[in-house]
Design a protein around this motif. Structure first.
Motif, PDB file in Angstrom:
ATOM      1  N   ALA B 373      20.034 -33.739 -10.365  1.00 22.17           N
ATOM      2  CA  ALA B 373      18.589 -33.935 -10.528  1.00 22.17           C
ATOM      3  C   ALA B 373      18.262 -34.605 -11.855  1.00 22.17           C
ATOM      4  O   ALA B 373      17.317 -35.402 -11.944  1.00 22.17           O
ATOM      5  N   SER B 374      19.059 -34.308 -12.866  1.00 21.59           N
ATOM      6  CA  SER B 374      18.749 -34.853 -14.197  1.00 21.59           C
ATOM      7  C   SER B 374      18.931 -36.367 -14.224  1.00 21.59           C
ATOM      8  O   SER B 374      18.439 -37.045 -15.106  1.00 21.59           O
ATOM      9  N   LYS B 375      19.654 -36.898 -13.237  1.00 17.71           N
ATOM     10  CA  LYS B 375      19.881 -38.345 -13.208  1.00 17.71           C
ATOM     11  C   LYS B 375      18.913 -39.084 -12.293  1.00 17.71           C
ATOM     12  O   LYS B 375      19.012 -40.302 -12.145  1.00 17.71           O
ATOM     13  N   LEU B 376      18.008 -38.333 -11.683  1.00 17.14           N
ATOM     14  CA  LEU B 376      17.115 -38.977 -10.701  1.00 17.14           C
ATOM     15  C   LEU B 376      16.038 -39.840 -11.343  1.00 17.14           C
ATOM     16  O   LEU B 376      15.478 -40.721 -10.703  1.00 17.14           O
ATOM     17  N   GLY B 377      15.710 -39.566 -12.590  1.00 16.39           N
ATOM     18  CA  GLY B 377      14.619 -40.304 -13.214  1.00 16.39           C
ATOM     19  C   GLY B 377      13.331 -40.043 -12.456  1.00 16.39           C
ATOM     20  O   GLY B 377      13.045 -38.917 -12.080  1.00 16.39           O
ATOM     21  N   LYS B 378      12.597 -41.118 -12.201  1.00 19.53           N
ATOM     22  CA  LYS B 378      11.337 -40.895 -11.487  1.00 19.53           C
ATOM     23  C   LYS B 378      11.479 -41.198  -9.996  1.00 19.53           C
ATOM     24  O   LYS B 378      10.526 -41.429  -9.284  1.00 19.53           O
ATOM     25  N   ARG B 379      12.710 -41.219  -9.535  1.00 17.19           N
ATOM     26  CA  ARG B 379      12.932 -41.688  -8.180  1.00 17.19           C
ATOM     27  C   ARG B 379      12.245 -40.829  -7.105  1.00 17.19           C
ATOM     28  O   ARG B 379      11.694 -41.351  -6.143  1.00 17.19           O
ATOM     29  N   GLY B 380      12.282 -39.518  -7.246  1.00 21.31           N
ATOM     30  CA  GLY B 380      11.652 -38.678  -6.241  1.00 21.31           C
ATOM     31  C   GLY B 380      12.120 -37.247  -6.358  1.00 21.31           C
ATOM     32  O   GLY B 380      12.804 -36.901  -7.328  1.00 21.31           O
ATOM     33  N   LEU B 381      11.769 -36.430  -5.388  1.00 26.02           N
ATOM     34  CA  LEU B 381      12.125 -35.012  -5.267  1.00 26.02           C
ATOM     35  C   LEU B 381      11.369 -34.120  -6.264  1.00 26.02           C
ATOM     36  O   LEU B 381      11.306 -34.408  -7.453  1.00 26.02           O
ATOM     37  N   HIS B 382      10.767 -33.072  -5.705  1.00 21.29           N
ATOM     38  CA  HIS B 382      10.086 -32.091  -6.550  1.00 21.29           C
ATOM     39  C   HIS B 382      10.775 -30.736  -6.525  1.00 21.29           C
ATOM     40  O   HIS B 382      10.610 -29.944  -7.427  1.00 21.29           O
ATOM     41  N   ARG B 383      11.500 -30.470  -5.458  1.00 20.04           N
ATOM     42  CA  ARG B 383      12.110 -29.145  -5.339  1.00 20.04           C
ATOM     43  C   ARG B 383      13.501 -29.267  -4.750  1.00 20.04           C
ATOM     44  O   ARG B 383      13.732 -30.066  -3.839  1.00 20.04           O
ATOM     45  N   ILE B 384      14.418 -28.490  -5.262  1.00 17.74           N
ATOM     46  CA  ILE B 384      15.742 -28.365  -4.666  1.00 17.74           C
ATOM     47  C   ILE B 384      15.942 -26.878  -4.440  1.00 17.74           C
ATOM     48  O   ILE B 384      15.977 -26.099  -5.382  1.00 17.74           O
ATOM     49  N   VAL B 385      15.996 -26.466  -3.181  1.00 16.56           N
ATOM     50  CA  VAL B 385      15.965 -25.027  -2.869  1.00 16.56           C
ATOM     51  C   VAL B 385      17.070 -24.681  -1.872  1.00 16.56           C
ATOM     52  O   VAL B 385      17.500 -25.534  -1.093  1.00 16.56           O
ATOM     53  N   PRO B 386      17.527 -23.416  -1.894  1.00 15.97           N
ATOM     54  CA  PRO B 386      18.531 -23.023  -0.897  1.00 15.97           C
ATOM     55  C   PRO B 386      17.986 -23.187   0.519  1.00 15.97           C
ATOM     56  O   PRO B 386      16.777 -23.048   0.739  1.00 15.97           O
ATOM     57  N   ILE B 387      18.848 -23.489   1.455  1.00 15.59           N
ATOM     58  CA  ILE B 387      18.444 -23.657   2.845  1.00 15.59           C
ATOM     59  C   ILE B 387      17.675 -22.402   3.288  1.00 15.59           C
ATOM     60  O   ILE B 387      18.011 -21.282   2.893  1.00 15.59           O
TER      61      ILE B 387
END
Lengths: 371, 413
Positions: B373-387
């Motif tokens: 996530a730290s390498k995404l920059g402003k590309r996208g994604l707001h949440r990374i959550v367990p399935i």
């Protein structure tokens, strides 16, 4: 080219199941390959979703690739160069913002006309009859928008002469004009054409509310365009026929089922209330659960096949309508081929989502099909 | 200009001025996290859970649990932690909420947070209410009408009216904050209406979400665990017919090709079995929409390497090498998935789109995910959550720290 040489010579309902399949399967195969070569989006469909490369011919109609008719709204489904297009048909935009665009070249346009002639003359005879159009002439004012309604009227007006448009530009019925026209041709069969909903709304309802009766006992009425709006008001085909017979005396009322994506090869309703596939087209009924073909007498999603579309890949389409094959070759009216009934539109899906104004036009639409 | 009030009272077709008279907007505001507000939400939660009808709507069960006092107090404690030592917090003022038509109840979360913030709230819901919304609003009416919550009854109104720029402008002109659910078009529409120079917008635009699975780990889990994963994924994807912004649409399998093949095959087979257990099948319109979407995607140039047969009791799965080209805006929902095989997590980076919201995962450790996530920059994604947690509401949503947005701070030095 030779394929098409004799198809309009016989009666349009002359071929039985076996002869028909022998006749149209190679044509549909030929068209599939033709459109594969000429239409990029269509070739993508075939490459990704079908395996047609090794087939010399289709073993049955169910093998002919098909796609949802909605794709004419979102992609350029055209198999000829732009310079060859002589006419572009569009579906009439109602609730949906996107319209279908059907590109016709000279040959396809001609095939459509010939097919329509062959079908209609088998119902009303070869002679041009005095003709009443239950619509307004103003529909032709904007030629830039060659709508399905306008195309339908133009197409059918070839079967009549001394055309009388019964509605003015405000959609008001010209009762006096109509009466004197009927008087003028009281000794002849009059051909009447209109769209189902318009006839009900602007013709029958007006006669009823002004308590008028007409003497059209000798007339033949041909109408199409769909029942969606009438169904909402519980107007069935029987109610429609009875009401018209009561107010105008018309006894011969023929509904047709067709769509702008397959102009020409329309399906006419016979005196027994069934739609008939002519020699140059056929239908299949698909099961939405796995898209296999359903046997006769079972209702499912209607697929229509036609050998006419050469300038666009419309020879095998999945419609938005529900239908049932009632039989083949055995209708009491004597016509050969598949006969069927239509149960109406597929119910619209409820779209659940974070987005409530999401453009869902390309999905099931409420578009009213004309011609 | 007439509106229909839904809560606190059902009053069909009343003049706008009666529904929201001038003094509605000028009444005094609540203190953030006052006891009244907390106990109101707690009562609403208890009332919802007391009805057996709620079991038909698992998403509302989740909402009811979220509204409980213990959870709200936790939210309060977490919020206090982000306040500066020299800051006190006060309400923002008048909040105008535009709810989405059919993700039942999602706007209740943001409204509840606004209520807790001490704001005055106007909630515009769509004209056609779903079963779930009717259920929710009748609960809301009951609690609001009880005598204990006079202030809340006075300062909160749920209403509906046909799309009408004049009525909407009446509200947006008087709002200090506009909370706009409903996707790109709704957001654009309401943002174009007049507002005050200080009016703040929280805009929930169109989003789509995905899932990532470590194939090696997944292949090694026992049957029980695999079924559990299917159950969790089912909840993520099917609760809102896969039409919520957080519903997964693409599943990325990570590993070598053989591992990915095995896990993909197992994953979708298990999901099909879960569908059977839950008696979930496509309705005719669903099936039709999937059929159209598949054909349309291909027609528009999406290169697919394989696709499952379209079957009403199975998920539809289309394998693509590059999910980039999927036109997510036309996605049909209802259990239509894309899958892509990746050799490792880092390959996902370039595939992330600006409209991506949630990535649910199985088989990854958090450290790797943080690094990713730290390498995404402003590309996208707001949440990374367990399935299984895709739809869990969080007080940080689409990048907004909601309580911070819904309140203002006064610093005292």
């Amino acid at each position: 080219m030779d394929f098409y040489k004799n198809i309009f010579e016989a009666s349009p309902y002359s071929l039985n199941r076996i002869d028909k399949e022998q006749f149209i399967l190679p044509l549909l195969h030929h068209l599939t390959l033709l459109h594969y070569e000429q239409c990029k989006p269509y070739s993508r469909l075939l490459d990704s979703l079908y395996d047609i490369h090794h087939t010399q011919n289709f073993a049955s109609l169910s093998e002919v690739p098909y796609f949802p008719v909605q794709l004419f709204k979102t992609g350029k489904m055209q198999s000829v160069r732009d310079e060859e297009v002589v006419k572009t048909l569009t579906s009439s935009a109602t609730t949906s913002q996107q319209v279908s665009k059907i590109a016709l070249d000279k040959e396809t346009s001609m095939l459509q006309t010939k097919a329509l002639v062959s079908i209609i003359t088998s119902f009303i005879g070869p002679k041009r009859l005095p003709m009443i159009i239950l619509d307004s002439k103003s529909i032709f004012k904007d030629r830039a928008k060659f709508s399905a309604r306008g195309a339908g009227i133009l197409g059918f007006s070839n079967f009549g002469r001394d055309h009388f448009y019964a509605l003015d530009e405000n959609m008001d019925l010209d009762l006096a004009g109509l009466k004197s026209y009927i008087e003028k041709y009281s000794d002849q069969t009059i051909f009447i054409f209109g769209f189902t909903f318009m006839i009900w709304q602007y013709f029958y309802q007006v006669l009823k509310s002004s308590d008028e009766y007409l003497l059209l006992n000798n007339a033949i009425l041909l109408h199409g365009g769909g029942w969606k709006k009438l169904q909402e008001n519980a107007v069935t085909n029987t109610v429609f026929k009875d009401a018209l017979s009561d107010r105008s005396g018309i006894q011969k009322v023929y509904n047709y089922y067709g769509m702008v994506e397959q102009t020409g090869s329309i399906f006419m309703e016979c005196d027994h209330g069934f739609f008939h596939a002519p020699n140059f087209s056929d239908i299949l009924i698909r099961d939405y659960r796995d898209w296999s073909c359903l046997p006769d007498k079972e209702s499912g999603v209607l697929q229509t096949l036609s050998v006419l579309p050469k300038s666009y890949p419309g020879h095998s389409l999945l419609t938005e309508d529900l239908g049932t094959i009632q039989g083949v070759d055995s209708c009491c009216c004597g016509r050969k081929g598949t006969y069927f009934s239509i149960e109406g539109r597929i119910p619209t899906a409820e779209i659940r989502g974070c987005s409530d104004t999401h453009a869902q036009d390309a999905l099931i639409s409420n578009q009213v099909k004309l011609i | 200009m007439n509106v229909t009030s839904i809560a606190p009272f059902y009053l069909p077709d009343i003049p706008l001025q009666n529904a929201c008279p001038g003094q509605f907007f000028s009444q005094s505001l609540g203190r953030p996290f006052n006891d009244q507000a907390i106990s109101f939400l707690h009562k609403l939660s208890r009332h919802l859970l007391a009805h057996s009808e709620i079991n038909k709507y698992p998403e509302l069960v989740a909402l009811a649990f979220w509204l409980r006092k213990s959870n709200i107090n936790k939210i309060y404690r977490d919020f206090q932690k982000i306040l500066g030592e020299n800051e006190i917090v006060s309400p923002r003022g008048v909040a105008f909420h535009v709810s989405p038509s059919n993700v039942d109840g999602i706007f209740i979360y943001s409204w509840a947070l606004s209520l807790l913030s001490g704001n005055i709230n106007i909630i515009r819901v769509s004209q056609n209410l779903s079963e779930q919304q009717n259920f929710l609003f009748s609960a809301l009416q009951t609690i609001m009408q009880s005598n204990d919550h006079h202030d809340i009854k006075k300062s909160n109104i749920v209403l509906t009216y046909p799309h009408d720029a004049e009525i909407s402008s009446f509200f947006t002109e008087r709002s200090d904050i506009r909370i706009l659910w409903g996707g790109d078009e709704t957001v654009q529409l309401f943002r174009s209406l007049p507002s005050q120079p200080t009016t703040k917008d929280i805009s929930f635009a169109d989003k789509s979400s995905h899932c990532i699975i470590d194939s090696k780990t997944y292949n090694s889990v026992n049957l029980e665990k695999a079924n559990e994963i299917a159950r969790l994924f089912y909840n993520d994807a099917y609760w809102f017919s896969q039409m919520a912004c957080s519903s997964p649409r693409t599943v990325y399998f990570v590993g070598n090709v053989d591992e990915c093949r095995v896990s993909s095959e197992r994953f979708w087979r298990n999901l099909a079995e879960e569908l059977q257990r839950r008696e979930t099948v496509d309705t005719m319109p669903n099936a039709m929409n999937k059929f159209i979407f598949l054909h349309r995607s291909v027609c528009e140039g999406l290169a697919i390497s394989s696709h499952s047969s379209l079957n009403y009791n199975k998920p539809t799965v289309v394998r693509v090498s590059d999910a980039h080209h999927v036109n997510m805006e036309t996605h049909c929902g209802g259990g239509f998935f894309f899958e892509t095989f990746l050799e490792d997590l880092s390959q996902l980076g370039p595939l992330v789109q600006p409209k991506d919201q949630t990535l649910s995962y199985f088989g990854f450790d958090k450290r790797n995910l943080r690094n990713f996530a730290s390498k995404l920059g402003k590309r996208g994604l707001h949440r990374i959550v367990p399935i299984g947690q895709s739809l869990d509401f969080s007080t940080t949503w689409d990048g907004y720290v909601l309580l911070t947005e819904l309140t203002q701070r006064i610093s005292i030095l």
